[in-house]
Design a protein around this motif. Structure first.
Motif, short mmCIF file in Angstrom:
data_model
loop_
_atom_site.label_atom_id
_atom_site.label_comp_id
_atom_site.label_asym_id
_atom_site.label_seq_id
_atom_site.Cartn_x
_atom_site.Cartn_y
_atom_site.Cartn_z
N LYS A 5 0.84 -1.19 0.00
CA LYS A 5 0.00 0.00 0.00
C LYS A 5 0.88 1.25 0.00
O LYS A 5 2.05 1.21 0.39
CB LYS A 5 -0.91 0.00 1.23
N ARG A 6 0.29 2.34 -0.45
CA ARG A 6 0.97 3.63 -0.36
C ARG A 6 0.50 4.32 0.92
O ARG A 6 -0.68 4.35 1.23
CB ARG A 6 0.63 4.53 -1.55
N LEU A 7 1.46 4.88 1.62
CA LEU A 7 1.17 5.54 2.90
C LEU A 7 2.01 6.80 2.98
O LEU A 7 3.21 6.77 2.67
CB LEU A 7 1.49 4.59 4.06
N ALA A 8 1.40 7.90 3.36
CA ALA A 8 2.13 9.16 3.52
C ALA A 8 1.84 9.75 4.88
O ALA A 8 0.75 9.57 5.44
CB ALA A 8 1.75 10.15 2.42
N PHE A 9 2.83 10.46 5.39
CA PHE A 9 2.71 11.12 6.70
C PHE A 9 2.92 12.61 6.51
O PHE A 9 3.79 13.05 5.76
CB PHE A 9 3.76 10.57 7.67
N VAL A 148 0.13 13.60 11.52
CA VAL A 148 0.73 13.22 12.80
C VAL A 148 1.64 14.33 13.32
O VAL A 148 1.39 15.51 13.08
CB VAL A 148 1.47 11.86 12.66
N HIS A 149 2.70 13.95 13.99
CA HIS A 149 3.58 14.87 14.69
C HIS A 149 5.03 14.60 14.27
O HIS A 149 5.35 13.52 13.78
CB HIS A 149 3.43 14.69 16.20
N VAL A 150 5.89 15.55 14.56
CA VAL A 150 7.27 15.40 14.10
C VAL A 150 7.94 14.17 14.70
O VAL A 150 8.73 13.48 14.03
CB VAL A 150 8.08 16.69 14.38
N GLY A 151 7.63 13.83 15.95
CA GLY A 151 8.23 12.66 16.57
C GLY A 151 7.82 11.37 15.88
O GLY A 151 8.63 10.44 15.72
N VAL A 152 6.55 11.30 15.46
CA VAL A 152 6.08 10.11 14.74
C VAL A 152 6.79 10.02 13.39
O VAL A 152 7.24 8.94 12.98
CB VAL A 152 4.55 10.17 14.55
N ILE A 153 6.92 11.15 12.70
CA ILE A 153 7.59 11.12 11.39
C ILE A 153 9.06 10.77 11.56
O ILE A 153 9.65 10.10 10.70
CB ILE A 153 7.38 12.44 10.64
N ARG A 154 9.69 11.17 12.65
CA ARG A 154 11.08 10.76 12.88
C ARG A 154 11.20 9.24 12.96
O ARG A 154 12.15 8.65 12.43
CB ARG A 154 11.60 11.37 14.18
N VAL A 155 10.25 8.60 13.61
CA VAL A 155 10.28 7.13 13.68
C VAL A 155 10.03 6.53 12.30
O VAL A 155 10.67 5.55 11.91
CB VAL A 155 9.25 6.62 14.71
N ARG A 175 7.17 21.25 7.24
CA ARG A 175 5.72 21.33 7.17
C ARG A 175 5.28 21.41 5.70
O ARG A 175 6.06 21.73 4.82
CB ARG A 175 5.20 22.54 7.93
N ASP A 176 4.02 21.12 5.49
CA ASP A 176 3.42 21.20 4.16
C ASP A 176 4.07 20.24 3.17
O ASP A 176 4.07 20.48 1.96
CB ASP A 176 3.48 22.63 3.60
N ARG A 177 4.62 19.13 3.68
CA ARG A 177 5.20 18.09 2.83
C ARG A 177 4.66 16.73 3.27
O ARG A 177 4.51 16.46 4.47
CB ARG A 177 6.73 18.03 2.98
N LEU A 178 4.37 15.89 2.30
CA LEU A 178 4.09 14.49 2.58
C LEU A 178 5.38 13.71 2.52
O LEU A 178 6.21 13.92 1.64
CB LEU A 178 3.12 13.90 1.55
N TYR A 179 5.55 12.77 3.45
CA TYR A 179 6.67 11.83 3.43
C TYR A 179 6.08 10.46 3.17
O TYR A 179 5.38 9.90 4.01
CB TYR A 179 7.47 11.93 4.73
N ALA A 180 6.30 9.95 1.95
CA ALA A 180 5.62 8.77 1.47
C ALA A 180 6.47 7.52 1.63
O ALA A 180 7.69 7.56 1.46
CB ALA A 180 5.24 8.95 0.00
#
Length: 203
Positions: A5-9, A148-155, A175-180
């Motif tokens: 699946k595709r998933l973005a944060f 989510v939050h920056v800590g979640v995206i760090r993980v 901010r204003d970016r998806l990390y896929a």
């Protein structure tokens, strides 16, 4: 075999505590008026407008998802909450860094097991996030977007880009970016975008 699946944060919009340099963690600080107005001028990138929307239940993340979703349903889950910063919530990072007695560390010196006093380690956040990822793999829909939050995206970065919270992170979370990422049937993730992420567009 289940297809990946595709998933973005996406990091939530701006709050008053963000502007003041304060650590938020589990503290439920809302978006400020300027943050809401800014989000109202943005739209999700091409190819992500119909993704299933997820969010942390903290108001700043949930409201960001609602604003960008333009009325579409948002699924909240406590496993998407920010890392618990314990006794440091409400404090300014710059002040903690300047106080040798605080025990504060810069990000590149954390490792997986660093824990703020009374708080949560990246490893503990990783464990709850992996449970959520496993549930998404079993759910419906090929594309999912989580606010989510920056800590979640760090993980997420650690898991998807091969980083262990030691040394500089492989990307600067903006901010204003998806990390896929791609999400495999076993719940594992792999990077699916460059270090700059995918920019949101102006409405």
């Amino acid at each position: 075999m289940t297809e990946p699946k595709r998933l973005a944060f996406l990091r939530h919009g701006v709050t008053g505590w963000n502007r003041d340099g304060r650590i938020q963690g589990h503290t439920d600080i809302p978006l400020d008026a300027e943050g809401r107005a800014h989000l109202g001028r943005l739209v999700l990138p091409a190819g992500w407008g119909e993704a299933t929307l997820h969010a942390s239940p903290l108001g700043r993340a949930r409201e960001t998802a609602e604003l960008l979703g333009r009325g579409r349903p948002v699924r909240t889950d406590p496993r998407l909450m920010e890392m618990n910063w314990g006794d440091w919530e409400g404090c300014r990072g710059a002040e903690l860094r300047a106080d040798p007695a605080s025990g504060y560390r810069d990000l590149e010196h954390w490792g997986w097991d660093f824990r703020p006093p009374g708080g949560e380690s990246p490893a503990e956040l990783r464990d709850r996030l992996q449970g959520w990822l496993a549930d998404v793999t079993r759910g419906s829909g090929p594309d999912h977007l989580a606010v989510v939050h920056v800590g979640v995206i760090r993980v997420v970065v650690a898991l998807g880009w091969g980083w262990n919270f030691l040394g500089p992170p492989p990307l600067d979370i903006k901010r204003d970016r998806l990390y896929a990422v791609t999400l495999a049937a076993d719940g594992s993730i792999r990077a699916a975008c460059g270090p700059e992420g995918i920019r949101l567009s102006c409405a």
